[in-house]
Design an enzyme around this catalytic site. Sequence first.
Site, PDB file in Angstrom:
ATOM      1  N   GLU A  30       0.907  -1.428   0.047  1.00 55.08           N
ATOM      2  CA  GLU A  30       0.030   0.041  -0.019  1.00 55.08           C
ATOM      3  C   GLU A  30       0.856   1.231   0.110  1.00 55.08           C
ATOM      4  OE1 GLU A  30      -3.769  -0.328   2.839  1.00 55.08           O
ATOM      5  OE2 GLU A  30      -2.565  -2.128   3.394  1.00 55.08           O
ATOM      6  N   SER A 158      -6.863  -2.751   2.089  1.00 53.36           N
ATOM      7  CA  SER A 158      -7.123  -2.253   0.951  1.00 53.36           C
ATOM      8  C   SER A 158      -7.717  -3.193  -0.103  1.00 53.36           C
ATOM      9  CB  SER A 158      -5.949  -1.498   0.153  1.00 53.36           C
ATOM     10  OG  SER A 158      -5.676   0.058   1.150  1.00 53.36           O
ATOM     11  N   TYR A 228      -9.486   4.057  -4.356  1.00 55.47           N
ATOM     12  CA  TYR A 228      -8.439   5.236  -4.303  1.00 55.47           C
ATOM     13  C   TYR A 228      -8.487   6.004  -5.646  1.00 55.47           C
ATOM     14  CZ  TYR A 228      -7.136   2.660  -0.229  1.00 55.47           C
ATOM     15  OH  TYR A 228      -6.897   2.210   0.928  1.00 55.47           O
ATOM     16  N   ARG A 267     -10.665   3.158  12.074  1.00 58.89           N
ATOM     17  CA  ARG A 267     -11.964   3.213  11.342  1.00 58.89           C
ATOM     18  C   ARG A 267     -12.343   1.664  11.208  1.00 58.89           C
ATOM     19  NH1 ARG A 267     -10.446   3.559   5.968  1.00 58.89           N
ATOM     20  NH2 ARG A 267     -11.233   1.475   5.554  1.00 58.89           N
ATOM     21  N   ASP A 269     -14.686  -1.327   9.327  1.00 59.49           N
ATOM     22  CA  ASP A 269     -15.746  -1.582   8.337  1.00 59.49           C
ATOM     23  C   ASP A 269     -16.727  -2.671   8.696  1.00 59.49           C
ATOM     24  OD1 ASP A 269     -14.041  -0.069   6.739  1.00 59.49           O
ATOM     25  OD2 ASP A 269     -12.910  -1.709   6.213  1.00 59.49           O
ATOM     26  N   GLU A 283     -13.377  -5.817   9.607  1.00 57.66           N
ATOM     27  CA  GLU A 283     -12.211  -5.319   9.906  1.00 57.66           C
ATOM     28  C   GLU A 283     -11.887  -3.961  10.747  1.00 57.66           C
ATOM     29  OE1 GLU A 283      -9.386  -4.427   6.704  1.00 57.66           O
ATOM     30  OE2 GLU A 283     -10.814  -5.753   5.745  1.00 57.66           O
ATOM     31  N   ASN A 285      -9.112  -0.764  11.065  1.00 61.72           N
ATOM     32  CA  ASN A 285      -7.860  -0.091  10.324  1.00 61.72           C
ATOM     33  C   ASN A 285      -7.424   0.844  11.480  1.00 61.72           C
ATOM     34  OD1 ASN A 285      -8.304  -1.011   7.358  1.00 61.72           O
ATOM     35  ND2 ASN A 285     -10.223  -0.240   8.048  1.00 61.72           N
ATOM     36  N   GLY A 289      -6.545   5.432   5.574  1.00 65.77           N
ATOM     37  CA  GLY A 289      -6.025   6.465   4.785  1.00 65.77           C
ATOM     38  C   GLY A 289      -6.501   7.714   4.933  1.00 65.77           C
TER      39      GLY A 289
END
Length: 327
Positions: A30, A158, A228, A267, A269, A283, A285, A289
């Site tokens: 990433e 990602s 992205y 964050r 999901d 998951e 993070n 991002g």
Amino acid sequence: MSGLDAKAHMDIDVKAFGKVAVLMGGRSSEREVSLMSGQGVLDALRARGVDAHAFDPAERELSALKAEGFARCFIALHGRYGEDGTVQGALELLDIPYTGPGVMASSIAMDKIMTKRIWRFEGLPTPDWRLVASADETRAALAALGAPMIVKPAREGSTIGLTKVVDAEQCAQAYALASQYDPEVLCEQFIDGDETTCPVLESAGRANALPVIRIVAPEGNYDYQNKYFTDTTQYHCPSGLPQSEEQDIQRIVEKAFRTLGCRGWARADIMVRASDRKPFLLEINTSPGMTSHSLVPMAARASGISYEDLCLRILANAALDGGTGRP
């Protein structure tokens, strides 16, 4: 959202931060996204008067942080060697406070299987799964979990290496792709419904969920490209979900954050199953991002927090596992 003051940045003394390194780039798959995140953070911090500098661990030794007098680090690295506890451990040894969760929480959160085991133990909803080590085991997982099924590396982000499997013929290829990125491959029950994400921002030691974002990707395919590099994915914030559903997601996300021992920000999901509107954690993070397409800044804006002030708040929460480093 609960407990967040949109004007809290007024109390932050940027001079107290000292010399700040924005860690970006790194060696993970990433890297490209991390460079974009890091540049955004760097520009934002400088706009608020912070003495911030870019630092790419793929190009420089981390020991230079100490030698050059950096007082704290904003981690804008994603994936391995940046989000998995390794750089956090190095910064602990260097005694330089850093943003985001500490060594253990970062390491656990990067491993989707360990994360799901803890969440399941704590009674938090997460899709059923199997850990597989071959194409044959992937086919057996499909028989047990049903189609469609998600196959992905256990420790990547990602959506890298991810396949949505709809029949047994895809299993070998899906396993081969995922195992390119990690020897541990996760097969996960597919949840059909609304795709959402919800950031958490710590304030005064309390985890506060920001507004939920509902994601509508082309043909339901929220992959690396659609995350992205395209403008066709729709992000709804406010989410448009019933208030009771949004509050339920926020409550679950705050608990998910706490059960892994996270601090600073993260964050999560979540999929909301269409059939019964039940939310499922996918998951979390721990270094989300921060690009122009990123979701934490979007949720923060909905709370009245600008991108620049968001970066400032995250930096203000920089700490070591022992708790030092907060202004």
